[in-house]
Design a protein around this motif. Structure first.
Motif, short mmCIF file in Angstrom:
data_model
loop_
_atom_site.label_atom_id
_atom_site.label_comp_id
_atom_site.label_asym_id
_atom_site.label_seq_id
_atom_site.Cartn_x
_atom_site.Cartn_y
_atom_site.Cartn_z
N GLY A 224 12.19 67.08 12.41
CA GLY A 224 10.79 67.24 12.80
C GLY A 224 9.90 66.32 12.00
N PHE A 225 8.64 66.69 11.94
CA PHE A 225 7.68 65.85 11.20
C PHE A 225 7.05 66.66 10.07
CE2 PHE A 225 3.72 67.46 13.18
CZ PHE A 225 4.21 68.02 14.34
N ILE A 226 6.66 65.92 9.04
CA ILE A 226 6.26 66.55 7.78
C ILE A 226 4.77 66.89 7.74
CG2 ILE A 226 5.91 65.89 5.33
CD1 ILE A 226 8.64 66.98 5.86
N GLY A 227 3.97 66.11 8.45
CA GLY A 227 2.51 66.25 8.33
C GLY A 227 1.91 67.25 9.31
N GLY A 228 0.63 67.04 9.59
CA GLY A 228 -0.13 68.01 10.37
C GLY A 228 -0.06 67.84 11.87
N GLU A 229 0.35 66.65 12.31
CA GLU A 229 0.40 66.41 13.75
C GLU A 229 1.20 65.15 13.99
OE1 GLU A 229 -3.83 65.84 14.33
OE2 GLU A 229 -3.50 63.70 14.53
N THR A 230 1.61 64.95 15.22
CA THR A 230 2.29 63.69 15.53
C THR A 230 2.04 63.31 16.97
OG1 THR A 230 4.32 62.44 15.20
CG2 THR A 230 4.56 64.56 16.30
N ASP A 231 2.13 62.01 17.20
CA ASP A 231 2.12 61.46 18.55
C ASP A 231 3.37 62.02 19.24
OD1 ASP A 231 2.62 59.61 20.74
OD2 ASP A 231 1.26 58.20 19.75
N GLN A 232 3.20 62.65 20.38
CA GLN A 232 4.36 63.27 21.05
C GLN A 232 5.24 62.22 21.73
OE1 GLN A 232 5.16 66.56 20.97
NE2 GLN A 232 3.32 67.22 19.91
N TRP A 233 4.64 61.07 22.06
CA TRP A 233 5.42 60.02 22.74
C TRP A 233 6.12 59.12 21.74
CZ3 TRP A 233 5.41 61.75 27.40
CH2 TRP A 233 4.26 62.24 28.01
N ALA A 234 5.57 59.03 20.54
CA ALA A 234 6.11 58.12 19.53
C ALA A 234 6.01 58.81 18.17
CB ALA A 234 5.35 56.80 19.54
N PRO A 235 6.78 59.86 17.95
CA PRO A 235 6.59 60.67 16.74
C PRO A 235 7.19 60.04 15.49
CG PRO A 235 8.40 61.53 18.04
CD PRO A 235 7.81 60.41 18.84
N LEU A 236 6.70 60.54 14.37
CA LEU A 236 7.30 60.19 13.07
C LEU A 236 8.27 61.32 12.73
CD1 LEU A 236 7.28 58.52 10.39
CD2 LEU A 236 5.54 60.11 9.60
N ILE A 237 9.56 61.02 12.80
CA ILE A 237 10.54 62.11 12.68
C ILE A 237 11.42 61.93 11.44
CG2 ILE A 237 12.45 63.31 13.84
CD1 ILE A 237 11.56 62.09 16.43
N TYR A 238 11.70 63.06 10.82
CA TYR A 238 12.70 63.09 9.75
C TYR A 238 13.86 63.98 10.17
CZ TYR A 238 9.28 60.99 6.67
OH TYR A 238 8.38 60.13 6.11
N ASP A 239 15.06 63.52 9.82
CA ASP A 239 16.23 64.38 9.94
C ASP A 239 16.61 64.68 8.50
OD1 ASP A 239 18.63 65.62 10.44
OD2 ASP A 239 19.12 64.29 12.12
N GLY A 240 16.34 65.89 8.04
CA GLY A 240 16.44 66.16 6.61
C GLY A 240 15.31 65.42 5.91
N VAL A 241 15.67 64.53 4.97
CA VAL A 241 14.62 63.74 4.31
C VAL A 241 14.68 62.29 4.76
CG1 VAL A 241 14.46 65.24 2.30
CG2 VAL A 241 16.08 63.33 2.28
N LYS A 242 15.49 62.04 5.76
CA LYS A 242 15.63 60.66 6.24
C LYS A 242 14.80 60.43 7.48
CE LYS A 242 19.10 57.29 7.66
NZ LYS A 242 18.12 56.26 7.47
N LYS A 243 14.00 59.37 7.44
CA LYS A 243 13.21 59.03 8.63
C LYS A 243 14.14 58.45 9.69
CE LYS A 243 10.30 55.46 9.28
NZ LYS A 243 10.57 55.32 10.71
N VAL A 244 13.99 58.94 10.90
CA VAL A 244 14.84 58.44 12.00
C VAL A 244 13.95 58.05 13.17
CG1 VAL A 244 16.90 59.78 11.38
CG2 VAL A 244 15.19 60.80 12.90
N ASN A 245 14.46 57.15 13.97
CA ASN A 245 13.71 56.76 15.16
C ASN A 245 14.05 57.72 16.29
OD1 ASN A 245 12.44 54.49 14.06
ND2 ASN A 245 14.32 53.29 14.31
N PRO A 246 13.06 58.07 17.11
CA PRO A 246 13.37 58.94 18.23
C PRO A 246 14.30 58.24 19.23
CG PRO A 246 11.09 58.17 18.32
CD PRO A 246 11.65 57.70 17.03
N PRO A 247 15.09 59.02 19.97
CA PRO A 247 15.95 58.38 20.96
C PRO A 247 15.12 57.58 21.96
CG PRO A 247 16.10 60.79 21.09
CD PRO A 247 15.20 60.47 19.96
N GLN A 248 15.66 56.44 22.36
CA GLN A 248 14.92 55.61 23.32
C GLN A 248 15.30 56.03 24.73
OE1 GLN A 248 15.81 51.57 21.64
NE2 GLN A 248 13.59 51.37 21.79
N VAL A 249 14.55 56.97 25.25
CA VAL A 249 14.81 57.42 26.62
C VAL A 249 13.50 57.36 27.41
CG1 VAL A 249 16.79 58.92 26.16
CG2 VAL A 249 14.50 59.84 25.89
#
Ligand SMILES: O=[N+]([O-])c1ccc(OS(=O)(=O)O)cc1
Length: 808
Positions: A224-249
């Motif tokens: 998920g994301f750590i902060g207060g909000e995120t762009d739903q189409w282009a989110p800032l995502i962490y898997d654990g503590v690692k930043k990951v890019n959302p799947p390109q679909v």
């Protein structure tokens, strides 16, 4: 040989019953099993070992290992393996939390937006119509997940407005262990998906500490994301503590993505360890701004809000009474004075506002749909009957942060810029798409908080704090489909979970003595609609709005409207009101004049509770508190005036990056251009809806300042860089004279000026809540035009030796 042995498994496996029976009747591997604890734990001890597992100290100490005298392993028997398992019969737990959704929005609580999943759970579960949050995001989340009041957990407001005072520091103390940690240490698999917003801003850099990230707050898994909000189409995502890019679909949306992740996780978890219950926290970024929704969902709501916010509010109120989700005698208080009557609005305003509500309605329905997919998945693996689900429809009331006319870009709110209807009308067909970052007009927030008056942020009105909740648990709730009216609060969820799972409240966690849980388990209500309330006193406080509830009465003061940030009245001048909540569900009849002694008692009680819980001193500052220095909280960069950056440094949130706002600065990049040239991002901050970018476009250095996605200023070299080393420097000379002013940008290469231009205005407070500063790429949406989209396309194709940012 000495050992002790602990056996205890969830009810679901037949094998566990057999082995449990065996335990009592015989010996296992030569050891006699002695006794069982009050919490379904079977333990054994000989010699100095404890008689049974004690779950009040977590982690549960492992037994002493036996020593052996046998030389040959063939002559010896190993001890039973020690494993902490959940109490027998403990349910899975699923806590669903939707963001910024008020009491009067969902169909389940009489609102106009169909929420079939919430309806479905309510049919066999319980609807709580007297359940409360804190009126704001981080405080509700922290309180929900630790069972203590938000100030007890130092989360008096959102993380971004933490201060130096106890109760508001933003650093959850280790004497407040989160529920997830208690569950994990008691043998549950734990996972969190979606929004977090519980980590102090200065703890979100690569340097940590990571103690208050989800994976050190009890969750084995976080996506998920750590902060207060995120762009739903282009989110800032962490898997654990690692930043990951959302799947390109195609058509990617974060709610769908996080749901897929949660479904995959729970299926795998139960496949691998069917006897191990799970504890899942599923907190959507929806329906917080930006209201990003797939177009086909928006179209379903076409025309649904044509009657306007007053009529929608009134119709909700009538339905709520008819359905019995609010008492029949409930009155509908007038809307706040600042909110225009729908009938008084010009026609073009109505056209815009209708679309805003269609998009929001679609967002809520879309969110509930994906929650439904998660519920379906849990049903498909036969776990629903013994899963205790809390579906909490909102972490606070619906948000009025969209101001009087809404916003195409919510970042205007954080920068004190008011958008105009005439600028928004042309965007109607794009509302909710990638090209917008929208929020709706506050009139809708009031409508979707029916039957209450106020909204999110107002801790002294139920429009801010009363949220619909459905609890579903077929094995634990005998007569579903009913309503529960007992007073509840988010701090009651953790003790409810502990009681339902037969777990004691731990007194020591990870070596630290714990502050007591302050909530009251709601389990007593599950089979008893008429049981007298057990949670009888509750304070509320958020940015100066404050109230005290006791035994069916509420005293409160409305210190500030959510849209008011300046010229606030002195706290001492606040006028208090008194309501008999038991007879006045919506706080419509102020009894202060009739019962002055009662009001005086309640005000005194507020002070007692406020002192006890570190609510004092009250801090009603909003804009100043966004500034770490003025607020008195740590700042990773502190007073530093220089930051050296290297390739690979990316994903730096605004609070963990040097502040270039409202001042002059220089950016000096040492680059190496290969034969054939290079292009892409050198250093960027922010994204499509505001920020700046130093980059090479077709090998030409350029600086682009993107003012809230509404105005772009480009300073670009007319000539391309030759192959080899180059020092590209941007000097921004700030005009001064206040915040958000303009300046002159000068671009030079190896000391020679190549371009100069004016940046007429700058963003004073925030570029973005989720878009980051990145070296050599532009993550998520691009700040600048013409260098591609996303990290792959914007990646710099030369070498960046270093980039130095200096501020004055
Ligand atoms: O500071 N921010 O970036 C921020 C603060 C609050 C916020 O919304 S809230 O619902 O979490 O309060 C979103 C973003």
């Amino acid at each position: 040989m000495n050992w002790n042995y602990a056996l205890n498994r969830p009810h679901r496996s037949l094998a566990s019953w057999v082995s449990l029976t065996l335990v009592f009747s015989t010996t296992i591997l030569g050891a006699t099993i002695l006794g069982a604890s009050a919490f379904g734990q079977v333990g054994a001890a000989t010699g100095s070992q404890p008689a049974s597992l004690n779950r009040t100290t977590l982690p549960i100490p492992q037994p002493q290992r036996p020593t052996y005298t046998e030389l040959d392993v063939r002559d010896a028997k190993p001890p039973a393996r020690f494993e902490v398992t959940a109490p027998k019969g403990a349910p899975n737990v699923l806590i669903i939390l939707v963001d910024d959704l008020g009491f009067g929005a969902t169909s389940t609580f009489g609102g106009p937006i169909p929420t079939p999943t919430l309806d479905r759970l309510a049919q066999t579960g319980l609807r709580f119509n007297n359940f409360h949050t804190t009126a704001l995001c981080s405080p509700t989340r922290v309180a929900l997940k630790c069972g203590r009041n938000h100030h007890t957990a130092n989360a008096g407001s959102i993380m971004e407005t933490s201060t130096a005072f106890p109760g508001n520091t933003g650093a959850i103390p280790n004497s407040v262990a989160p529920l997830a940690e208690m569950m994990r240490l008691n043998g549950f698999s734990t996972a969190a998906f979606g929004k977090w917003h519980e980590t102090a801003p200065w703890e979100t850099s690569v340097s940590g500490p990571f103690d208050r990230w989800p994976t050190r707050q009890g969750f084995d898994k976080f996506y998920g994301f750590i902060g207060g909000e995120t762009d739903q189409w282009a989110p800032l995502i962490y898997d654990g503590v690692k930043k990951v890019n959302p799947p390109q679909v195609e058509g990617y949306h974060f709610t769908e993505d996080m749901t897929n992740q949660a479904i995959n996780w729970v299926k795998a978890q139960q496949s691998m360890t069917p006897d191990k219950p799970f504890f899942m926290y599923f907190a959507t970024g929806a329906t917080h701004a930006p209201h990003h929704v797939p177009k086909d969902w928006i179209e379903k709501f076409h025309g649904k809000f044509d009657d306007g916010w007053d009529a929608v509010r009134q119709a909700t109120y009538e339905r709520q009474k008819d359905a019995g989700v609010i008492p029949a005698e409930t009155k509908l208080p007038p809307r706040p004075e600042d909110i225009a009557a729908w009938d008084s609005l010009p026609e073009d305003h109505k056209t815009l506002f209708r679309r805003q509500a269609e998009v929001f309605g679609a967002f809520v329905a879309h969110t509930d749909h994906h929650i439904g997919r998660l519920v379906d998945a849990i049903e498909a693996i036969d776990q629903m009957d013994n899963t205790l689900v809390f579906y909490i429809a909102g972490d606070n009331g619906t948000s009025a942060e969209g101001g009087m006319v809404g916003m195409y870009n919510e970042m205007t709110y954080f920068n004190g810029v008011t958008e105009k209807v005439k600028d928004l009308l042309p965007l109607i067909d794009k509302w909710g798409s990638k090209e917008t970052f929208p929020h709706m007009a506050a009139g809708w927030a009031v409508a979707f908080d029916a039957p209450f008056k106020w909204t999110k942020q107002v801790a002294s009105d139920f429009g801010g704090t009363r949220n619909g909740m459905v609890v579903h648990w077929p094995q634990g709730i005998k007569n579903g489909g009913a309503i529960r009216t007992q007073f509840g609060h988010v701090i009651d969820v953790a003790p409810t979970v502990l009681e339902a799972c037969q777990l004691p409240e731990p007194t020591v966690v990870n070596g630290v003595p714990q502050l007591p849980i302050e909530g009251t388990s709601l389990l007593y209500t599950f089979d008893s609609a008429d049981a007298p309330d057990r949670h009888t006193t509750q304070y509320f406080e958020m940015f100066g709005n404050r109230a005290i509830y006791r035994d069916g009465w509420l005293a409160r003061t409305i210190h500030r409207a959510p849209w008011k940030t300046t010229d606030l009245p002195p706290l001492t001048g606040d006028v208090w009101e008194l309501y008999h909540v038991d007879e006045d569900y919506s706080l419509a009849v102020d009894l202060a004049a009739e019962h002055p002694e009662k009001l005086a008692d309640m005000k005194a009680l507020f002070m007692t509770e406020a002192i006890k819980h570190h609510v004092l001193p009250i801090d009603d500052r909003t804009i100043e508190r966004a500034n770490p220095a003025l607020a008195g909280r740590p700042d990773v960069l502190g007073d530093r005036t220089s930051l050296t950056l290297y390739e690979g440094m990316e994903g730096m949130l605004e609070n963990t990056f040097i502040n270039v706002k409202n001042r002059s600065c220089t950016i000096t990049a040492e680059l190496e251009i290969p034969d054939g040239g290079a292009s892409g991002a050198v250093l960027v901050q922010g994204g499509r809806f505001g920020g700046w970018s130093l980059h090479l476009r077709e090998v030409k250095p350029a600086y682009e300042y993107n003012w809230l996605g509404m105005q772009r200023y480009l300073v670009e070299s007319p000539t391309a860089l030759p192959a080899g080393k180059a020092t590209v420097r941007l000097e921004f000379d700030y005009d001064g004279g206040g915040y958000g002013k303009g300046g002159t940008a000068t671009l030079s290469v190896d000391g020679r000026q190549v371009a100069q231009g004016r940046i007429e205005k700058t963003q004073p407070n925030l570029f973005s809540a989720d878009e980051t500063a990145d070296v050599g790429i532009d993550n998520q949406t691009p700040v600048a035009k013409g260098i591609g989209y996303g990290p792959h396309e914007t990646k710099f194709s030369g070498r960046i030796h270093r980039v130095v940012v200096e501020v004055q």
